[in-house]
Design an enzyme around this catalytic site. Structure first.
Site, PDB file in Angstrom:
ATOM      1  N   GLY A 271       0.831  -1.203   0.000  1.00 54.30           N
ATOM      2  CA  GLY A 271       0.000   0.000   0.000  1.00 54.30           C
ATOM      3  C   GLY A 271       0.859   1.243   0.000  1.00 54.30           C
ATOM      4  O   GLY A 271       2.051   1.195   0.322  1.00 54.30           O
TER       5      GLY A 271
ATOM      6  N   PRO B 231       2.514   4.943   0.894  1.00 53.19           N
ATOM      7  CA  PRO B 231       3.064   5.424   2.159  1.00 53.19           C
ATOM      8  C   PRO B 231       1.973   6.095   2.998  1.00 53.19           C
ATOM      9  O   PRO B 231       1.095   6.755   2.452  1.00 53.19           O
ATOM     10  CB  PRO B 231       4.092   6.473   1.726  1.00 53.19           C
ATOM     11  CG  PRO B 231       4.387   6.196   0.300  1.00 53.19           C
ATOM     12  CD  PRO B 231       3.184   5.522  -0.273  1.00 53.19           C
ATOM     13  N   GLY B 232       2.065   5.892   4.279  1.00 55.32           N
ATOM     14  CA  GLY B 232       1.136   6.575   5.185  1.00 55.32           C
ATOM     15  C   GLY B 232      -0.238   5.956   5.280  1.00 55.32           C
ATOM     16  O   GLY B 232      -1.128   6.510   5.908  1.00 55.32           O
ATOM     17  N   THR B 233      -0.439   4.793   4.664  1.00 57.69           N
ATOM     18  CA  THR B 233      -1.766   4.185   4.728  1.00 57.69           C
ATOM     19  C   THR B 233      -1.942   3.336   5.984  1.00 57.69           C
ATOM     20  O   THR B 233      -2.983   2.716   6.168  1.00 57.69           O
ATOM     21  CB  THR B 233      -2.046   3.309   3.489  1.00 57.69           C
ATOM     22  OG1 THR B 233      -0.891   2.540   3.206  1.00 57.69           O
ATOM     23  CG2 THR B 233      -2.394   4.165   2.295  1.00 57.69           C
TER      24      THR B 233
ATOM     25  N   LYS C 243       0.416   0.872   7.282  1.00 56.99           N
ATOM     26  CA  LYS C 243       0.959  -0.495   7.264  1.00 56.99           C
ATOM     27  C   LYS C 243       1.708  -0.803   8.557  1.00 56.99           C
ATOM     28  O   LYS C 243       1.533  -1.865   9.155  1.00 56.99           O
ATOM     29  CB  LYS C 243       1.880  -0.674   6.041  1.00 56.99           C
ATOM     30  CG  LYS C 243       1.155  -0.472   4.724  1.00 56.99           C
ATOM     31  CD  LYS C 243       2.043  -0.723   3.527  1.00 56.99           C
ATOM     32  CE  LYS C 243       3.135   0.330   3.368  1.00 56.99           C
ATOM     33  NZ  LYS C 243       2.606   1.675   3.078  1.00 56.99           N
ATOM     34  N   THR C 244       2.524   0.157   8.976  1.00 58.19           N
ATOM     35  CA  THR C 244       3.273  -0.048  10.213  1.00 58.19           C
ATOM     36  C   THR C 244       2.317  -0.187  11.398  1.00 58.19           C
ATOM     37  O   THR C 244       2.451  -1.074  12.244  1.00 58.19           O
ATOM     38  CB  THR C 244       4.216   1.150  10.461  1.00 58.19           C
ATOM     39  OG1 THR C 244       4.927   1.418   9.260  1.00 58.19           O
ATOM     40  CG2 THR C 244       5.176   0.866  11.582  1.00 58.19           C
TER      41      THR C 244
ATOM     42  N   GLU D 252      -6.661  34.161 -10.225  1.00 57.96           N
ATOM     43  CA  GLU D 252      -7.516  33.161  -9.576  1.00 57.96           C
ATOM     44  C   GLU D 252      -8.906  33.139 -10.200  1.00 57.96           C
ATOM     45  O   GLU D 252      -9.499  32.074 -10.379  1.00 57.96           O
ATOM     46  CB  GLU D 252      -7.607  33.416  -8.065  1.00 57.96           C
ATOM     47  CG  GLU D 252      -6.278  33.309  -7.313  1.00 57.96           C
ATOM     48  CD  GLU D 252      -5.536  31.998  -7.547  1.00 57.96           C
ATOM     49  OE1 GLU D 252      -6.196  30.963  -7.755  1.00 57.96           O
ATOM     50  OE2 GLU D 252      -4.292  32.018  -7.547  1.00 57.96           O
TER      51      GLU D 252
ATOM     52  N   HIS E  59      -8.806  30.952 -13.217  1.00 53.83           N
ATOM     53  CA  HIS E  59      -8.931  29.520 -12.887  1.00 53.83           C
ATOM     54  C   HIS E  59     -10.389  29.166 -12.615  1.00 53.83           C
ATOM     55  O   HIS E  59     -10.921  28.190 -13.117  1.00 53.83           O
ATOM     56  CB  HIS E  59      -8.160  29.195 -11.602  1.00 53.83           C
ATOM     57  CG  HIS E  59      -6.676  29.149 -11.757  1.00 53.83           C
ATOM     58  ND1 HIS E  59      -6.052  28.474 -12.777  1.00 53.83           N
ATOM     59  CD2 HIS E  59      -5.685  29.665 -10.980  1.00 53.83           C
ATOM     60  CE1 HIS E  59      -4.735  28.590 -12.624  1.00 53.83           C
ATOM     61  NE2 HIS E  59      -4.480  29.313 -11.547  1.00 53.83           N
TER      62      HIS E  59
HETATM   63  P1  ADP Z   1       2.883   3.275   6.507  1.00 51.94           P
HETATM   64  O1  ADP Z   1       3.615   2.298   7.337  1.00 51.94           O
HETATM   65  O2  ADP Z   1       1.862   2.648   5.614  1.00 51.94           O
HETATM   66  O3  ADP Z   1       3.737   4.249   5.769  1.00 51.94           O
HETATM   67  P2  ADP Z   1       2.112   4.281   9.072  1.00 51.94           P
HETATM   68  O4  ADP Z   1       1.555   3.074   9.691  1.00 51.94           O
HETATM   69  O5  ADP Z   1       3.505   4.665   9.421  1.00 51.94           O
HETATM   70  O6  ADP Z   1       2.002   4.177   7.486  1.00 51.94           O
HETATM   71  O7  ADP Z   1       1.131   5.492   9.334  1.00 51.94           O
HETATM   72  C1  ADP Z   1       1.583   6.705   9.843  1.00 51.94           C
HETATM   73  C2  ADP Z   1       0.577   7.287  10.810  1.00 51.94           C
HETATM   74  O8  ADP Z   1      -0.626   7.619  10.124  1.00 51.94           O
HETATM   75  C3  ADP Z   1       0.154   6.314  11.870  1.00 51.94           C
HETATM   76  O9  ADP Z   1       1.037   6.347  12.947  1.00 51.94           O
HETATM   77  C4  ADP Z   1      -1.224   6.828  12.251  1.00 51.94           C
HETATM   78  O10 ADP Z   1      -1.127   7.901  13.144  1.00 51.94           O
HETATM   79  C5  ADP Z   1      -1.750   7.371  10.949  1.00 51.94           C
HETATM   80  N1  ADP Z   1      -2.614   6.400  10.273  1.00 51.94           N
HETATM   81  C6  ADP Z   1      -2.403   5.829   9.071  1.00 51.94           C
HETATM   82  N2  ADP Z   1      -3.411   5.011   8.736  1.00 51.94           N
HETATM   83  C7  ADP Z   1      -4.269   5.038   9.745  1.00 51.94           C
HETATM   84  C8  ADP Z   1      -5.520   4.391  10.023  1.00 51.94           C
HETATM   85  N3  ADP Z   1      -6.064   3.536   9.146  1.00 51.94           N
HETATM   86  N4  ADP Z   1      -6.137   4.660  11.173  1.00 51.94           N
HETATM   87  C9  ADP Z   1      -5.597   5.518  12.052  1.00 51.94           C
HETATM   88  N5  ADP Z   1      -4.442   6.152  11.876  1.00 51.94           N
HETATM   89  C10 ADP Z   1      -3.770   5.932  10.749  1.00 51.94           C
HETATM   90 ZN    ZN Z   2      -2.636  29.673 -10.662  1.00 52.97          ZN
END
Ligand code: ADP
Ligand code: ZN
Length: 636
Positions: A227, A229-231, A233-234, A449, A452
């Site tokens: 997935g 980044p930031g979704t 996974k960790t 603006e 746009h």
């Molecule tokens: P990845 O490992 O996919 O890059 P992380 O697990 O590091 O993403 O997510 C970073 C932060 O974003 C988490 O510590 C949390 O605070 C927030 N976050 C991401 N997804 C969720 C979720 N589904 N529910 C709640 N918080 C989330």
């Molecule tokens: Zn512009």
């Protein structure tokens, strides 16, 4: 116009290496060309073979030596050391048949030979010039040098990582989230129900291994979380550990990239042995693509990466069925992973973690506002609606910014305005209070603006205008927001062409109002967005005009053309450029047509902006109401 979507910068070391090697290879080719040009063959004068034969059979013919290679003759005159003439023999026959007699061939007496050779030419036969032989010779000279250069480059890299690492290498730096750390549970992970369901099974394995063993079930060893980044996974991996109440060891693939030779592998060994000692446990390897990209696709995958990857595979293959260690790896590039990693018994379970949909975004926002005091009227639903395309991490970030803003403003609770500010700050950047625009700049921004907004409003396949402001924020002078009515996974070509046209609307409005010469630098990010989107449409989506349905795969194919350094030829590259230009030209023409047909509204909107600085959807409606779509801006 602000572009709220993130571009991921996928730099890759191995790409650089390939580029460097291409460069060195090109250098070698150039050297070869120079060598070839410097050989006498290039400067010798051509003489007819009949002339050569008659002179060679003449005592006073003035030829010292004839060097024959294949059908080519090189002629050295008696007073020269190098050949100065060349000729070609008839391909079918021998020189003897053509009348050239080797006068000195049969002589045995040394003096006689010497005497003969002073009159008649010596005839030498050599192998035809062998280009590969030549390359071989050059390579013999160049390769050792190359090896030295590469070796030094390597040493430098090692030295650099030495600075970063300095001590303790070889020992796994994996963080241990033992029982004393705050545990993450599935409840802390909002949305992504199907992923959680898949992982519930893993939790059960960890909790009740005996039950599975008794039935002869093979316990999974590796789970791959895929997935963006930031979704989360960790977070998800930690929740598995938290739910199963087992220790969590984590390490990131990118950490391996900077290690000494052999250290990556020894870290892996150490990490696995720690995890086994603490079994049942979880090992989490983030960004596994950093060590496990396809070996073939990237050509020069580093040896270090390969050793690390091999060690991971060896460790996983060595698991007993009851080892109780489960390895969870995360990546955002499954397509780039080495197939060896995905085989049965390794990372054979795949769980997709997706960007949250609207209702999941609301859930995530709720999780992150749970422990933050907020006014009753903050509208998380609206925020969820506005944040299409944001990841969980982005949303967590907005929540945190809102709290920071509230604290800075000395509010007791987070207010509606704090939330709006946080959202816009995360999406575009902080307001620039200090920058004061003079009246002319303000007017220019207002028209920009308004341009746009009108183009976006008038074109049929554009998202509706949500908000227009001339308050500077981040790097932009003003912002026009367009919001999709709902989340969509696909966009069609008409929608994308309208995006291009409305992005052009800003600069075109400036041009129409202030004249051609008055165009400013204020549109550079718009133009960049146009260039990027147009390129994506042509290269990735098959949306070029003449190249419809044709895509141009990028570097991930691992196939390069030496002349361009790209997987396609110079001509194709030109075609792509032409197609990109056609798209942006079309966008400019359409934007201009719309604005010329709506000049009154342009003035009205710009004035309203100068007056109010920010216009919301409700303010915009009456202002844009009478706008018209001219035929020349229609696509269908
Ligand atoms: P990845 O490992 O996919 O890059 P992380 O697990 O590091 O993403 O997510 C970073 C932060 O974003 C988490 O510590 C949390 O605070 C927030 N976050 C991401 N997804 C969720 C979720 N589904 N529910 C709640 N918080 C989330
Ligand atoms: Zn512009």
């Amino acid at each position: 116009m602000a572009n709220t979507s993130k571009t991921k910068n996928q730099k890759s070391n191995s790409n650089n290496i390939i580029r460097r090697f291409t460069f060195i290879f090109a250098l070698i080719l150039i050297c070869l060309a120079v060598v070839a040009l410097m050989t006498p063959a290039a400067t010798m004068t051509e003489v007819p073979i009949s002339d050569v034969i008659s002179r060679a059979n003449d005592e006073n013919g003035n030829i010292k030596k004839i060097t024959v290679s294949g059908n080519d003759l090189a002629i050295t005159l008696k007073d020269k050391d190098q050949p100065t003439e060349k000729s070609k023999k008839d391909a079918s026959g021998t020189l003897y048949e053509q009348g050239l007699i080797n006068h000195c061939e049969k002589l045995e007496n040394a003096d006689e030979i010497k005497d003969c050779q002073s009159k008649y030419p010596v005839i030498e036969y050599t192998d035809p010039i062998n280009i590969w032989g030549t390359i071989g010779d050059v390579a013999l000279l160049v390769l050792p040098t190359l090896a030295v250069i590469v070796f030094f480059g390597y040493m430098m890299r090692q030295a650099q990582s030495m600075n970063k690492e300095s001590m303790g290498f070889g020992k796994a730096k994996a963080k241990l989230y033992g029982p004393d750390k705050k545990k993450v549970k599935f409840d802390d992970v909002a949305g992504n129900e199907s992923a959680k369901q898949d992982l519930t099974e893993i939790v059960d394995f960890l909790k009740n291994p005996k039950r599975y063993e008794k039935l002869g079930a093979k316990i999974p060893r590796g789970v791959l979380l895929a997935g963006e980044p930031g979704t989360g996974k960790t977070l998800m991996a930690r929740a598995v550990a938290g739910e199963a109440d087992v220790p969590f060891f984590s390490i990131s693939g990118s950490e391996f990239a900077e290690m000494f030779v052999g250290v990556g592998a020894s870290r892996v060994r150490d990490l696995f042995s720690k995890a086994k000692k603490n079994a049942p446990s979880i090992i989490f390897i983030d960004e596994i693509d950093a060590v496990a990209h396809k070996r073939d696709a990237r050509g020069g995958a580093g040896r270090e990466d390969e050793q690390t990857l091999n060690q991971i595979l060896v460790e996983m293959d060595g698991f007993d069925n009851d080892s109780g260690v489960i390895v969870i790896a995360a990546t955002n590039r499954v397509d780039m992973l080495d197939k060896a990693l995905l085989r049965p018994g390794r990372f054979d379970r795949h769980v997709n973690v997706t960007l949250p949909e609207r209702k999941d975004r609301l859930e995530i926002l709720k999780v992150h506002f749970k422990n933050k005091p907020a006014e009753k009227d903050i509208d998380l639903e609206n925020l969820a609606k506005k944040t299409a395309g944001s990841s969980g991490a982005d949303l967590a970030n907005i929540a945190n910014e809102a709290a920071i803003t509230a604290a800075r403003e000395k509010h007791e609770k987070i207010t509606k305005d704090d939330l709006t500010e946080a959202f816009e700050r995360v999406a575009i950047g902080p307001k620039r209070k200090s920058k004061v625009m003079n009246d002319h700049e303000k007017k220019l921004t207002a028209y920009h603006e308004a341009g746009h907004a009108i183009v976006g409003h008038v074109l049929p396949d554009s998202d509706p205008v949500h908000k227009v402001t001339i308050i500077p924020r981040g790097a932009t002078g003003g912002v026009t927001w367009f919001l999709p009515p709902e989340d969509r996974s696909y966009k069609n070509i008409y929608e994308l062409k309208d995006v291009l046209a409305r992005a052009m609307g800003g600069r075109i409005a400036e041009k129409l109002v202030f004249g051609k010469e008055a165009i400013t630098t204020g549109a550079s990010s718009d133009l960049k967005n146009v260039a990027n989107l147009a390129k994506e449409m042509v290269v990735e989506e098959g949306m070029g005009t003449k190249t419809r349905n044709l895509v141009f795969p990028g570097e991930e194919t691992g196939y390069y053309t030496i002349s361009t350094g790209k997987p396609y030829s110079e001509r194709t590259a030109e075609t792509i450029d032409t197609e990109i230009k056609a798209l942006s030209d079309e966008a400019a023409v359409r934007a201009e047509a719309v604005l010329r047909a709506n000049t009154k509204i342009l003035d009205r909107l710009a004035e309203a902006l100068l007056e109010n600085e920010t216009l919301e959807e409700a303010d915009l409606e009456p202002l844009l109401k009478d706008s018209i779509l001219p035929d020349s801006a229609k696509l269908h």
